[in-house]
Design a protein around this motif. Structure first.
Motif, PDB file in Angstrom:
ATOM      1  N   ALA A  74      27.941  49.094  41.030  1.00  0.00           N
ATOM      2  CA  ALA A  74      27.351  48.987  42.367  1.00  0.00           C
ATOM      3  C   ALA A  74      27.966  50.009  43.309  1.00  0.00           C
ATOM      4  CB  ALA A  74      27.546  47.575  42.920  1.00  0.00           C
ATOM      5  N   ALA A  75      29.269  50.246  43.184  1.00  0.00           N
ATOM      6  CA  ALA A  75      29.938  51.248  44.024  1.00  0.00           C
ATOM      7  C   ALA A  75      29.286  52.611  43.838  1.00  0.00           C
ATOM      8  CB  ALA A  75      31.421  51.314  43.669  1.00  0.00           C
ATOM      9  N   ALA A  76      28.996  52.950  42.587  1.00  0.00           N
ATOM     10  CA  ALA A  76      28.348  54.229  42.317  1.00  0.00           C
ATOM     11  C   ALA A  76      26.912  54.245  42.835  1.00  0.00           C
ATOM     12  CB  ALA A  76      28.378  54.516  40.820  1.00  0.00           C
ATOM     13  N   LYS A  77      26.188  53.158  42.615  1.00  0.00           N
ATOM     14  CA  LYS A  77      24.790  53.111  43.056  1.00  0.00           C
ATOM     15  C   LYS A  77      24.656  53.274  44.575  1.00  0.00           C
ATOM     16  CE  LYS A  77      22.686  52.392  39.113  1.00  0.00           C
ATOM     17  NZ  LYS A  77      21.728  53.400  38.568  1.00  0.00           N
ATOM     18  N   LEU A  78      25.635  52.788  45.302  1.00  0.00           N
ATOM     19  CA  LEU A  78      25.592  52.901  46.760  1.00  0.00           C
ATOM     20  C   LEU A  78      25.601  54.351  47.235  1.00  0.00           C
ATOM     21  CD1 LEU A  78      27.989  50.065  47.954  1.00  0.00           C
ATOM     22  CD2 LEU A  78      25.654  50.436  48.792  1.00  0.00           C
ATOM     23  N   LEU A  79      26.147  55.250  46.416  1.00  0.00           N
ATOM     24  CA  LEU A  79      26.331  56.635  46.838  1.00  0.00           C
ATOM     25  C   LEU A  79      25.564  57.625  45.975  1.00  0.00           C
ATOM     26  CD1 LEU A  79      30.151  56.496  47.621  1.00  0.00           C
ATOM     27  CD2 LEU A  79      28.256  56.405  49.253  1.00  0.00           C
ATOM     28  N   THR A  80      24.650  57.135  45.149  1.00  0.00           N
ATOM     29  CA  THR A  80      23.867  58.017  44.286  1.00  0.00           C
ATOM     30  C   THR A  80      22.582  58.414  44.997  1.00  0.00           C
ATOM     31  OG1 THR A  80      24.761  56.951  42.304  1.00  0.00           O
ATOM     32  CG2 THR A  80      22.777  58.270  42.035  1.00  0.00           C
ATOM     33  N   GLN A  81      22.614  59.565  45.645  1.00  0.00           N
ATOM     34  CA  GLN A  81      21.433  60.106  46.290  1.00  0.00           C
ATOM     35  C   GLN A  81      21.628  61.597  46.485  1.00  0.00           C
ATOM     36  OE1 GLN A  81      22.375  57.679  50.031  1.00  0.00           O
ATOM     37  NE2 GLN A  81      21.331  59.451  50.921  1.00  0.00           N
ATOM     38  N   ALA A  82      20.534  62.315  46.576  1.00  0.00           N
ATOM     39  CA  ALA A  82      20.610  63.768  46.632  1.00  0.00           C
ATOM     40  C   ALA A  82      21.176  64.266  47.959  1.00  0.00           C
ATOM     41  CB  ALA A  82      19.235  64.372  46.391  1.00  0.00           C
ATOM     42  N   ARG A  83      20.674  63.735  49.070  1.00  0.00           N
ATOM     43  CA  ARG A  83      21.053  64.272  50.372  1.00  0.00           C
ATOM     44  C   ARG A  83      21.994  63.315  51.100  1.00  0.00           C
ATOM     45  NH1 ARG A  83      15.483  66.999  52.854  1.00  0.00           N
ATOM     46  NH2 ARG A  83      15.125  68.431  51.096  1.00  0.00           N
ATOM     47  N   ILE A  84      23.202  63.778  51.320  1.00  0.00           N
ATOM     48  CA  ILE A  84      24.186  63.052  52.124  1.00  0.00           C
ATOM     49  C   ILE A  84      24.882  64.084  53.000  1.00  0.00           C
ATOM     50  CG2 ILE A  84      26.286  61.657  52.147  1.00  0.00           C
ATOM     51  CD1 ILE A  84      25.582  60.588  49.431  1.00  0.00           C
ATOM     52  N   THR A  85      24.857  63.883  54.304  1.00  0.00           N
ATOM     53  CA  THR A  85      25.487  64.829  55.222  1.00  0.00           C
ATOM     54  C   THR A  85      26.234  64.075  56.316  1.00  0.00           C
ATOM     55  OG1 THR A  85      23.669  66.381  54.851  1.00  0.00           O
ATOM     56  CG2 THR A  85      25.098  66.796  56.751  1.00  0.00           C
ATOM     57  N   PRO A  86      27.519  64.365  56.490  1.00  0.00           N
ATOM     58  CA  PRO A  86      28.384  65.183  55.634  1.00  0.00           C
ATOM     59  C   PRO A  86      28.762  64.404  54.377  1.00  0.00           C
ATOM     60  CG  PRO A  86      29.670  64.221  57.393  1.00  0.00           C
ATOM     61  CD  PRO A  86      28.243  63.819  57.661  1.00  0.00           C
ATOM     62  N   ASP A  87      29.195  65.111  53.344  1.00  0.00           N
ATOM     63  CA  ASP A  87      29.424  64.420  52.071  1.00  0.00           C
ATOM     64  C   ASP A  87      30.809  64.648  51.460  1.00  0.00           C
ATOM     65  OD1 ASP A  87      29.258  67.035  51.235  1.00  0.00           O
ATOM     66  OD2 ASP A  87      27.857  66.640  49.604  1.00  0.00           O
ATOM     67  N   GLN A  88      31.715  65.308  52.177  1.00  0.00           N
ATOM     68  CA  GLN A  88      33.024  65.574  51.584  1.00  0.00           C
ATOM     69  C   GLN A  88      33.774  64.283  51.245  1.00  0.00           C
ATOM     70  OE1 GLN A  88      34.164  68.299  50.384  1.00  0.00           O
ATOM     71  NE2 GLN A  88      36.245  67.621  49.910  1.00  0.00           N
ATOM     72  N   ASN A  89      33.617  63.262  52.107  1.00  0.00           N
ATOM     73  CA  ASN A  89      34.309  62.002  51.815  1.00  0.00           C
ATOM     74  C   ASN A  89      33.752  61.332  50.559  1.00  0.00           C
ATOM     75  OD1 ASN A  89      31.876  61.413  53.092  1.00  0.00           O
ATOM     76  ND2 ASN A  89      32.702  59.761  54.342  1.00  0.00           N
ATOM     77  N   VAL A  90      32.465  61.543  50.285  1.00  0.00           N
ATOM     78  CA  VAL A  90      31.866  60.990  49.069  1.00  0.00           C
ATOM     79  C   VAL A  90      32.413  61.733  47.841  1.00  0.00           C
ATOM     80  CG1 VAL A  90      29.717  60.558  47.818  1.00  0.00           C
ATOM     81  CG2 VAL A  90      29.796  60.302  50.315  1.00  0.00           C
ATOM     82  N   TRP A  91      32.494  63.050  47.939  1.00  0.00           N
ATOM     83  CA  TRP A  91      33.048  63.839  46.840  1.00  0.00           C
ATOM     84  C   TRP A  91      34.500  63.444  46.573  1.00  0.00           C
ATOM     85  CZ3 TRP A  91      31.879  66.415  42.748  1.00  0.00           C
ATOM     86  CH2 TRP A  91      32.756  67.340  42.187  1.00  0.00           C
ATOM     87  N   GLU A  92      35.275  63.287  47.617  1.00  0.00           N
ATOM     88  CA  GLU A  92      36.681  62.916  47.440  1.00  0.00           C
ATOM     89  C   GLU A  92      36.815  61.518  46.833  1.00  0.00           C
ATOM     90  OE1 GLU A  92      38.457  63.493  51.268  1.00  0.00           O
ATOM     91  OE2 GLU A  92      38.387  65.684  51.115  1.00  0.00           O
ATOM     92  N   LEU A  93      35.906  60.622  47.208  1.00  0.00           N
ATOM     93  CA  LEU A  93      35.935  59.290  46.608  1.00  0.00           C
ATOM     94  C   LEU A  93      35.613  59.385  45.117  1.00  0.00           C
ATOM     95  CD1 LEU A  93      36.297  56.248  46.981  1.00  0.00           C
ATOM     96  CD2 LEU A  93      33.865  56.104  47.603  1.00  0.00           C
TER      97      LEU A  93
END
Length: 226
Positions: A74-93
């Motif tokens: 579920a943690a992954a599904k919450l953040l699985t999308q093409a467009r996220i701005t800004p997204d550095q915190n998602v990458w770091e997670l």
């Protein structure tokens, strides 16, 4: 949506019998609830629509930290999308999750997050390269899983082609790794590439790919034989 509320929703869908089967199948020592991926996806989609990005990142982090199988998906599904701005915190997670990988299902769902963030910013390939020499098999495997989109491009742009060749260099280094999951990941990458660049796949298999195990060579060449 709090982490406790999210877990309550997941547990409400649990099936003890299925949970036992999942624990036996995945083998990683953690709690399993017995919830299917489509059910998890439906829940995560509802949470995602109700939360802003900051809240989603926080919830994803908290769900991952429970070490419950379904909560990590579920943690992954919450953040699985093409467009996220800004997204550095998602990458770091995502990067913080990689050392926790210990089973293919969670790793692959988490890598869905990483793939999209890598495609959004190709410079992040520099963060992925150290995976290749990591002592942990699951981290080495993630280097190939997270870069799969670069095997699937029919007309790669120069930067995309450069990354493709870079990953093929990693695959050459990993081809002699005898772990089944690494052999499978290399074969998977080459199999997908073969549908878009058959000549480059043949070249690899005739070169560094010769050290792959026979079953992995066959898997990599499956579409070349058709």
């Amino acid at each position: 949506m709090t982490p406790d509320e999210a877990l309550t929703s997941l547990r409400a869908l649990g099936d003890p019998g299925k949970a036992k089967e999942m624990a036996s199948y995945h083998k990683a020592p953690r709690e399993y609830l017995g919830v299917s991926v489509p059910e998890i996806t439906d829940l995560a989609n509802g949470w995602r629509s109700a939360l802003d990005l900051s809240a989603r990142v926080d919830l994803s982090r908290d769900l991952w930290d429970t070490n419950i199988h379904e909560a990590r998906i579920a943690a992954a599904k919450l953040l699985t999308q093409a467009r996220i701005t800004p997204d550095q915190n998602v990458w770091e997670l995502f990067l913080s999750w990689v050392p926790d990988f210990d089973a293919w299902a969670i790793a692959d769902h988490a890598c869905d997050v990483g793939r999209r963030r890598l495609e959004a910013n190709a410079a992040r390939i520099e963060d992925v390269e150290p995976f290749v020499s990591n002592a942990r098999m699951w981290t080495r495997r993630a280097a190939l899983v997270v870069t799969l989109p670069y095997a699937k491009k029919n007309f790669p742009k120069p930067q995309e082609l450069e990354i493709r060749e870079r990953v093929l260099g990693w695959a050459a280094d990993l081809a002699s790794d005898k772990d089944w999951f690494i052999q499978k990941a290399v074969a998977w990458w080459l199999r997908d590439l073969s549908k878009h660049d058959a000549a480059r796949t043949r070249s690899f298999l005739e070169g560094p790919g010769q050290v792959l195990k026979p079953w992995a060579q066959k898997e990599a060449a499956r579409h070349l034989e058709n």
